[in-house]
Design an enzyme around this catalytic site. Structure first.
Site, PDB file in Angstrom:
ATOM      1  N   GLU A  59      24.662  54.833  57.507  1.00 29.14           N
ATOM      2  CA  GLU A  59      24.104  53.631  58.315  1.00 29.14           C
ATOM      3  C   GLU A  59      23.802  52.429  57.299  1.00 29.14           C
ATOM      4  O   GLU A  59      23.149  52.767  55.954  1.00 29.14           O
ATOM      5  CB  GLU A  59      22.578  53.779  58.835  1.00 29.14           C
ATOM      6  N   GLU A  84      20.376  50.599  51.716  1.00 33.51           N
ATOM      7  CA  GLU A  84      19.531  49.319  51.998  1.00 33.51           C
ATOM      8  C   GLU A  84      18.863  48.624  50.715  1.00 33.51           C
ATOM      9  O   GLU A  84      18.400  49.384  49.793  1.00 33.51           O
ATOM     10  CB  GLU A  84      18.091  49.700  52.668  1.00 33.51           C
ATOM     11  N   ASP A 133      22.804  40.947  58.052  1.00 43.86           N
ATOM     12  CA  ASP A 133      22.487  39.385  57.930  1.00 43.86           C
ATOM     13  C   ASP A 133      23.688  38.825  58.280  1.00 43.86           C
ATOM     14  O   ASP A 133      24.848  38.782  58.014  1.00 43.86           O
ATOM     15  CB  ASP A 133      22.312  39.453  56.462  1.00 43.86           C
ATOM     16  N   TYR A 209      13.248  44.958  64.559  1.00 42.56           N
ATOM     17  CA  TYR A 209      13.924  43.761  64.383  1.00 42.56           C
ATOM     18  C   TYR A 209      14.600  43.456  65.663  1.00 42.56           C
ATOM     19  O   TYR A 209      14.458  42.342  65.920  1.00 42.56           O
ATOM     20  CB  TYR A 209      15.034  44.018  63.246  1.00 42.56           C
TER      21      TYR A 209
END
Length: 227
Positions: A59, A84, A133, A209
């Protein structure tokens, strides 16, 4: 060194690194839990991290870690690797891993491109890119993760038949990703009708989110297959 430039020469494909101080519990997990589940630096064989795993999933940009942890809990046969760069996201993910007692998660606190560069050919069975993003402004599109060179590297490390899911709630990024991924030539898009990208897949896990609805369209889910 310019803030947007990484040591490996790529433009940074993510924004802020930390929004607020870590909660004490999360900060402690950086010292106690993260070292034991961190992905090794440099070249590595993911099978060596969990020899019992039947599949290896990645991921990219796991945010707060809810989706990654949920997928790992539902799929104990898979080793789930998450990358991340956002400090608070890693802290949140560590909490999820600890609370759920997950033994099949490995984390990289940093740019996913460092991981992909170190993976052997045809080593991944599944990849998630969930709401990256968007870099909405046209002058910033060069900072988007979905670029020709990254897709070529991603194709290299994915097995034939491996699945790639890209999700976004920005219409322009959905169009951009679809065009780039198909142009890469390494992926097939088996969608046949609008519901195939408008309706969340059966195994999708909604994140905080996603619930915020920060984009300019309803979530788009693009599922590809490595040719």
């Amino acid at each position: 060194m310019p803030i947007a430039q990484q040591p490996h020469g790529h433009l940074r494909s993510f924004g802020r690194i930390q929004a607020r101080p870590l909660k004490p519990r999360q900060a402690a997990l950086f010292d106690t839990l993260l070292p034991s589940i961190a992905v090794p630096e440099g070249a590595f064989d993911p099978r060596a991290l969990a020899p019992e795993a039947k599949e290896v999933w990645l991921e990219i940009g796991f945010g707060g870690g809810e989706h990654m942890a949920g997928q790992a809990a539902r799929n104990p046969q898979a080793l789930v690797i998450g990358a991340e760069p956002f400090v608070n996201g890693v802290g949140s993910a560590l909490r999820h891993v600890e609370e759920q007692g997950l033994k099949n998660v490995r984390l990289h606190h940093g740019d996913v491109r460092d991981i992909v560069a170190g993976l052997p050919d045809a080593s991944l069975d599944r990849v998630f890119i969930m709401f990256p993003d968007p870099w909405q402004k046209a002058r910033h599109h060069k900072r988007r993760l979905i670029q020709d060179d990254f897709l070529a590297e991603l194709a290299r490390v994915m097995k034939p038949g491996a699945r790639l899911r890209f999700a976004t709630d920005w219409a322009n990024y959905a169009d951009w990703a679809l065009e780039k991924i198909l142009a890469c030539g390494a992926f097939a898009w088996p969608a046949e009708r609008a519901d195939d990208w408008r309706v969340p897949p059966a195994d999708h896990l909604t994140t905080r989110y996603e619930e915020k609805k920060l984009g300019d369209c309803a979530p788009v889910f693009l599922d590809f297959v490595r040719a």
